[in-house]
Enzyme design. Structure first.
Site, PDB file in Angstrom:
ATOM      1  N   ASP A  16     -35.221 -18.531 -27.654  1.00  0.00           N
ATOM      2  CA  ASP A  16     -34.620 -17.206 -27.819  1.00  0.00           C
ATOM      3  C   ASP A  16     -33.097 -17.305 -27.653  1.00  0.00           C
ATOM      4  O   ASP A  16     -32.615 -17.700 -26.585  1.00  0.00           O
ATOM      5  CB  ASP A  16     -35.226 -16.274 -26.752  1.00  0.00           C
ATOM      6  CG  ASP A  16     -34.746 -14.839 -26.881  1.00  0.00           C
ATOM      7  OD1 ASP A  16     -34.150 -14.496 -27.922  1.00  0.00           O
ATOM      8  OD2 ASP A  16     -34.971 -14.078 -25.924  1.00  0.00           O
ATOM      9  N   ASP A 110     -33.826 -13.949 -33.969  1.00  0.00           N
ATOM     10  CA  ASP A 110     -33.252 -14.922 -33.034  1.00  0.00           C
ATOM     11  C   ASP A 110     -34.250 -15.512 -32.051  1.00  0.00           C
ATOM     12  O   ASP A 110     -33.856 -16.129 -31.085  1.00  0.00           O
ATOM     13  CB  ASP A 110     -32.092 -14.286 -32.271  1.00  0.00           C
ATOM     14  CG  ASP A 110     -32.573 -13.370 -31.161  1.00  0.00           C
ATOM     15  OD1 ASP A 110     -33.463 -12.541 -31.433  1.00  0.00           O
ATOM     16  OD2 ASP A 110     -32.071 -13.504 -30.047  1.00  0.00           O
ATOM     17  N   GLU A 111     -35.534 -15.309 -32.282  1.00  0.00           N
ATOM     18  CA  GLU A 111     -36.486 -15.933 -31.368  1.00  0.00           C
ATOM     19  C   GLU A 111     -37.752 -16.335 -32.105  1.00  0.00           C
ATOM     20  O   GLU A 111     -38.119 -15.731 -33.111  1.00  0.00           O
ATOM     21  CB  GLU A 111     -36.805 -15.023 -30.176  1.00  0.00           C
ATOM     22  CG  GLU A 111     -37.584 -13.795 -30.527  1.00  0.00           C
ATOM     23  CD  GLU A 111     -37.912 -12.932 -29.299  1.00  0.00           C
ATOM     24  OE1 GLU A 111     -38.657 -13.409 -28.416  1.00  0.00           O
ATOM     25  OE2 GLU A 111     -37.441 -11.793 -29.255  1.00  0.00           O
TER      26      GLU A 111
HETATM   27 MG   LIG Z   1     -32.457 -13.165 -27.962  1.00  0.00          MG
END
Ligand SMILES: [Mg+2]
Length: 416
Positions: A16, A110-111
């Site tokens: 993340d 983003d993860e």
């Molecule tokens: Mg994040």
């Protein structure tokens, strides 16, 4: 070589990016480093998309109304989100993940979860993979940091990645899972949102140890069979979900161009309600729930805008889709123009079988009622070829309808 590299039980990573949107802005403009940076629109109807760690010291966080963020942090520096740039960096990051395993399940820009069982030998172990992955992300993006959790299952990996943010690497010792979990607050469990947390607090369950000791029966009584059982399993560190590589790559949407521009209000509500019904039906047909709702608006002068929001509770029901789209439309600056095109889309799709919908606890009765209505509708549609029941009153159908199912995009920006 780490001592855990020989532990073949460590087969999941959750990775993340740290304060992703803010970090990208700082990467592109280093003068922002160390400052309370807030990504979002500072207007009266805006919300915070991402806050830098400096801004978080002022209790500014994602989804906070901008007005409140300005009150808490008057010296905050605001930047508008640049979705295209975040997507570009996201592709770099996802590309790095794929260097280590084909088993990548993105949760947002983003993860992602990574299944690394098949990569352990090649790279020398789970911790070595995590270290190399962090280095590669830093290198490929030109300096961004990512926090990584390494664990025997998805739930623990996600929990672990958050424990030492930012720039953290956390390994869950498979022999000490209960010691790790027991003292943590219940909201550390993936899927327990603020309302479920409050409900658990209400019956005296504050830490994961309390859930475990409460026993399966009590949780099932309060949460229902599926969610209660699932929560009880998670409290014991058990999670049998596997990586789903299909997920998040598709969207189900419906949009329409109107012959005559419509106004925001009854007409747009009518369209969105109808679109929500159709999109929800497609989701149910495919046994999916949506985490993200998207709205697309084109004005009379061909200005096209889109907005999206990630829900607390993934849904396949028209109600939440409609309400969310409607509130997104309320945020759009129409500048006096009429609406030429309107689209309601969903993304971040997850299998219906994924248990524990956050918030289901308190909305359980309502959700069940809605589900029954939806099943009836689906059944009547199958029998009568679509001419059956209708949920409430729908406005007349606008022209040029299209319901699309596409697989173009990975996901919407969700910050964090
Ligand atoms: Mg994040």
């Amino acid at each position: 070589m780490d001592r855990f590299d020989t532990d073949s039980r460590l087969i999941f990573i959750h990775a993340d990016m740290d304060a992703f949107f803010a970090a990208v802005e700082i990467l592109d403009d280093p003068s922002l480093a160390g400052k309370p940076l807030i990504i979002g629109h500072p207007g009266p109807r805006g919300v915070v998309s991402t806050a830098s760690y400096e801004a978080r010291k002022y209790r500014v966080h994602s989804a906070l109304p901008s007005v409140e963020a300005m009150r808490r942090c008057p010296e905050g520096i605001w930047r508008s989100p640049r979705g295209a740039r975040y997507q570009q960096v996201s592709r770099q990051v996802m590309g790095v993940f794929e260097e280590f395993t084909p088993e990548v399940e993105p949760l947002s820009l983003d993860e992602a979860f990574l299944g690394i069982e098949g990569s352990l030998r090649l790279f020398g172990g789970a911790v070595t993979i995590a270290r190399q992955l962090r280095q590669r992300v830093h290198q490929v993006t030109g300096g961004l940091t990512i926090s990584v959790g390494v664990a025997p299952n998805k739930f623990l990996a996600k929990l672990a990645s958050d424990l030492q943010k930012p720039d953290g690497l956390t390994v869950v010792d498979p022999d000490r899972i209960q010691q790790l979990l027991d003292p943590l607050p219940v909201e550390k469990i993936w899927g327990v949102g603020p309302r479920t947390r409050d409900a658990l607090h209400h019956i005296g369950l504050r830490e994961i140890r309390h859930l475990r000791r409460a026993g399966r029966e009590l949780l099932v009584r309060h949460l229902g069979e599926s969610s209660g059982h699932h929560l009880w399993q998670l409290a014991h560190g058990e999670d049998h979900r596997s990586i789903s590589t299909e997920r998040g790559s598709r969207s189900i949407s419906r949009e329409s161009t109107f012959e005559i521009d419509i106004q925001r209000g009854a007409a747009s509500d009518g369209f969105l309600r109808e679109a929500a019904e159709e999109v929800a039906r497609s989701l149910r047909d495919e046994n999916l729930r949506a985490r993200t709702v998207r709205l697309k608006v084109r004005t009379g002068s061909f200005r096209t805008m889109s907005r999206s929001l990630t829900l607390d509770m993934p849904t396949q029901e028209p109600g939440p889709l409609f309400e969310t789209a409607r509130s997104l439309l309320a945020e759009v600056e129409l500048e006096g123009e009429g609406i030429r095109l309107l689209g309601l889309g969903t993304g971040n799709l997850i299998p219906q079988s994924s248990p524990l919908q956050p918030g289901l606890f308190e909305d359980r009765a309502a959700a069940q009622r809605q589900q029954v209505v939806s099943q009836l509708l689906d059944r009547s549609r199958r029998i009568e070829g679509g001419a059956g029941l209708e949920r409430g009153k729908l406005l007349s159908k606008p022209p040029e309808d299209s319901t699309t199912v596409d697989s173009k995009r990975r996901d919407d920006p969700t910050g964090g």
